[in-house]
Design an enzyme around this catalytic site. Structure first.
Site, short mmCIF file in Angstrom:
data_model
loop_
_atom_site.label_atom_id
_atom_site.label_comp_id
_atom_site.label_asym_id
_atom_site.label_seq_id
_atom_site.Cartn_x
_atom_site.Cartn_y
_atom_site.Cartn_z
N ASP A 189 1.07 -1.16 -0.40
CA ASP A 189 -0.06 0.24 0.12
C ASP A 189 0.88 1.07 -0.07
OD1 ASP A 189 -2.00 -1.91 0.63
OD2 ASP A 189 -3.17 -0.95 2.33
N HIS B 265 3.70 -2.48 3.15
CA HIS B 265 3.33 -1.39 2.33
C HIS B 265 4.91 -0.80 1.47
CE1 HIS B 265 0.87 -0.66 5.60
NE2 HIS B 265 0.21 0.20 4.86
ZN ZN Z 1 -2.19 3.30 3.73
#
Ligand code: ZN
Length: 471
Positions: free
Chosen positions: A279, A424
């Site tokens: 992400d 992430h």
């Molecule tokens: Zn996020």
């Protein structure tokens, strides 16, 4: 045996007068010494085409004209007419320069030749070049092209080759202009306004087509100063494939364009799959590291990008797509969608979608709401957009620990077939955790697939929220 012919004296007189007449008239044309012949050969390389070669030699000029001819008269006619014009212009110049030509030690010369280019076995472009020299420092060259369709017995026009809508034409003109702009030999010689003018009217273009290139020809002085000579621009056919009409693509027998989807083995409904997700990117430093590692393991993943980030790093976004990964929508600005009104939610999601598509070419098929924050409005809007809301079943907590071995430990302990792992691509420790983590999971028999692939394996179509499996 032979009857002796007795010519009446008036006939002898007539012949004598005719002889004098020819002698006088040809004195101007020097045809007493003229030697002329025509030959036709049939080159096997171009079925349906014959080559007619005509040469002529007089005291003041020589000419050599080589014309491809077909069995079809209405195809030959425009070619012959063009040649006749060249010949007529040449002979007029010879006449005008008679005194020079008679006194000098040289003869004028006209040479016309045509190079055939194969579009297919029944379609050729013939590129005619006429070169004439009648005195002075330089000769004159002229180019003319004809594309003939032997099967349909007609001349092929540019409108038969290209889609001629304004958008296609603009694309084609831009490609041509760019190619010409890259020619170093034209630097300082090109006249931009003349080029624009020449490109304005496609029906006057001189062009040829072959399996390799679309070529555009310009006469000397047409778009550049004389020192640059005649200009020729080649554009590879693969580059203009989308602008070509289907019939021409069939003639050219172009190979099918490679599918944008990389060829992958079909998924096994009982396979051991896992979906890695990253992400908040793309990130200029971390995303490339992650892409490298994924490539080494032949692993596919899903990147939930922010619209704002994709807009800022479009090359990275498109690299992610090109390397076969999926791109998802993570909102435009990482807003907590559950705190927004309907209009703002829609705006966050739509803007992200548009920016991601523009940057990467891929339209996000799923949404991951930032912070996993959702409410009924978010679900309703995602539902209307047919984009399932994708959460996760394994949280690597990479943002919190920022530690490679901690990340590995959590994921190894919790992953099961069908898991969606949250990570992430903005923290370096995440990238550092990957090589060992991927190797470990591979040894356990896992394969890494995208979220949409994982969804395709579900028994029922996923329309609302989806978390993936937990241990
Ligand atoms: Zn996020």
């Amino acid at each position: 045996m032979f009857k002796r012919l007795k010519w009446p004296s008036w006939a002898v007189f007539c012949l004598f007068i005719m002889g004098i007449y020819f002698f006088i008239s040809s004195g101007a044309d020097t045809s007493l010494q003229a030697f002329s012949r025509t030959e036709t050969t049939s080159p096997a390389a171009f079925p349906g085409l014959n080559l007619e070669t005509r040469t002529k030699e007089t005291k003041s000029y020589t000419l050599a004209i080589s014309t491809p001819i077909t069995e079809i008269e209405n195809l030959n006619k425009p070619m012959k007419e063009w040649i006749q014009i060249q010949e007529k212009d040449f002979l007029e110049l010879v006449k005008a320069n008679r005194q020079v030509l008679d006194s000098e030690e040289f003869r004028a010369h006209l040479n016309i030749k045509a190079e055939p280019k194969k579009v297919s076995d029944t379609m050729y472009t013939l590129v005619f070049e006429a070169y004439q020299y009648t005195g002075g420092a330089n000769g004159q060259a002229a180019v003319k092209t004809f594309t003939i369709d032997l099967a349909n017995q007609k001349m092929v026009q540019l409108a038969d080759v290209f889609h001629m809508d304004e958008e296609s034409l603009t694309t084609l003109r831009t490609m041509i202009t760019n190619q010409i702009g890259q020619k170093e030999e034209l630097q300082n010689y090109l006249f931009d306004d003349l080029l624009d003018e020449a490109l304005e009217n496609p029906s006057s273009w001189k062009w040829s087509l072959s399996g390799k290139n679309f070529t555009l020809y310009f006469n000397e002085y047409e778009i550049a100063a004389g020192a640059a000579g005649a200009v020729k621009v080649k554009i590879p056919v693969e580059q203009i494939r989308s602008l070509l009409k289907d019939e021409i693509v069939q003639h050219l027998k172009l190979p099918e364009p490679e599918a944008s989807e990389p060829e992958t083995a079909p998924l096994d409904p009982n396979g051991k799959y896992i979906a890695l997700t990253f992400d908040d990117g793309p990130h200029p430093k971390v995303t490339p590291l992650i892409l490298d590692i994924l490539k080494k393991h032949n692993a596919k993943a899903t990147f939930y990008m922010l619209g704002s980030q994709a807009q800022f790093y479009p090359a990275l976004a498109s690299q992610v797509a090109e390397e076969g990964h999926e791109i998802g929508n993570h909102s435009d600005s990482h807003a907590d969608l559950s705190s927004l009104g309907e209009k703002e939610i829609r705006k966050e999601m739509e803007e992200a979608s548009t920016k991601i598509k523009e940057a990467s070419g891929q339209l996000p098929a799923t949404v991951r709401p930032p912070y996993g924050a959702m409410n009924e409005d978010v679900k309703k809007i995602a539902g209307m957009a047919h984009t399932p809301l994708i959460l996760w079943s394994v949280d690597s907590l990479d943002w919190k620990t920022l530690n490679a071995s901690a990340i590995q430990k959590i994921v190894k302990a919790n992953a099961v077939p069908g898991s969606i792992v949250l990570m992430h691509d903005i923290h370096k420790p995440t990238a550092e955790a990957l090589p060992d983590l991927l190797t470990h999971l591979e040894k356990e028999g896992y394969e890494f697939i995208t979220v949409s692939q994982l969804l395709s394996l579900q028994e029922q179509e996923v329309t609302g929220t989806f978390f993936g499996k937990r241990s």
